[in-house]
Design a protein around this motif. Structure first.
Motif, PDB file in Angstrom:
ATOM      1  N   TYR A  50      -1.495   5.683   2.129  1.00  0.00           N
ATOM      2  CA  TYR A  50      -0.072   5.727   1.482  1.00  0.00           C
ATOM      3  C   TYR A  50       1.017   4.964   2.100  1.00  0.00           C
ATOM      4  O   TYR A  50       1.876   4.387   1.611  1.00  0.00           O
ATOM      5  CB  TYR A  50       0.179   7.177   2.043  1.00  0.00           C
ATOM      6  N   HIS A 173       6.663  13.957  -6.482  1.00  0.00           N
ATOM      7  CA  HIS A 173       5.521  13.106  -7.155  1.00  0.00           C
ATOM      8  C   HIS A 173       4.446  12.411  -6.227  1.00  0.00           C
ATOM      9  O   HIS A 173       3.718  11.831  -6.772  1.00  0.00           O
ATOM     10  CB  HIS A 173       6.214  12.016  -8.113  1.00  0.00           C
ATOM     11  N   VAL A 174       4.883  12.623  -4.967  1.00  0.00           N
ATOM     12  CA  VAL A 174       3.710  12.484  -3.800  1.00  0.00           C
ATOM     13  C   VAL A 174       3.648  13.730  -3.160  1.00  0.00           C
ATOM     14  O   VAL A 174       4.508  14.250  -2.539  1.00  0.00           O
ATOM     15  CB  VAL A 174       4.154  11.077  -3.014  1.00  0.00           C
TER      16      VAL A 174
END
Length: 193
Positions: A50, A173-174
């Motif tokens: 990430y 969205h993450v």
């Protein structure tokens, strides 16, 4: 132009440091894995997958004078990206790393404009806290990213600074669970309900 992302590590109760600017265990996850990122950091593979792409897209950091003073501007070497824009009414300290790509602007709007100019298509990272909160209120932030650490501070420096009004974000969205950290990212909602 690249996006503007307000980002920081945060406690589950919304603080980026205690009242004395001590971050306590907030950054411990940067040393609890076996994948190297940066010069002295190692995180879990999930967190590395990430963090690395985010850092690779970062062109400029926007920070406040307090963070600059506390870190001494990382001795003139941006911790990520190529440039740092410091929001401050005081100029760069005389003689301080004259070749460093650090720019000083007196207000948040000018700082974000300068950062976007320097970043081009790359991402502008804005440190959470007072500067990040001001940028959010001014409508200059596209996304809010939080690395949530399982600790409760109870009081201290707030992630959103002194923001008092409501600001809507989209659904995350993450959502990535690392080792002792939860990575979250939300786009800022631009329109009313």
């Amino acid at each position: 132009m690249g996006k503007v992302v307000m980002q920081n590590v945060v406690s589950v109760d919304g603080f980026i440091a205690d009242s004395t600017d001590d971050v306590g265990p907030l950054f411990e996850w940067y040393g609890n894995g076996d994948v190297s990122i940066g010069e002295r950091l190692s995180v879990s593979k999930v967190s590395a997958d990430y963090v690395k792409p985010l850092w690779d897209t970062l062109g400029v950091l926007v920070i406040g004078r307090r963070l600059f003073d506390m870190t001494n501007g990382w001795e003139g070497k941006p911790p990520a990206g190529e440039h740092v824009v410091v929001v401050s009414h005081r100029p760069k300290p005389e003689g301080w790393h004259p070749g460093a790509s650090y720019h000083f602007e007196s207000d948040v709007t000018r700082a974000i404009e300068k950062a976007q100019e320097l970043a081009g298509e790359r991402t502008v990272g804005v440190a959470a806290g007072d500067v990040g909160g001001q940028a959010l209120v001014l409508g200059l932030v596209d996304e809010v990213a939080m690395d949530v650490v399982p600790v409760v501070f109870g009081s201290g420096k707030r992630y959103f600074g002194s923001v008092e009004a409501q600001h809507l974000l989209e659904d995350p969205h993450v959502v990535i669970q690392g080792d002792r950290v939860l990575h979250l990212a939300y786009r800022v909602r631009r329109s009313a309900w």
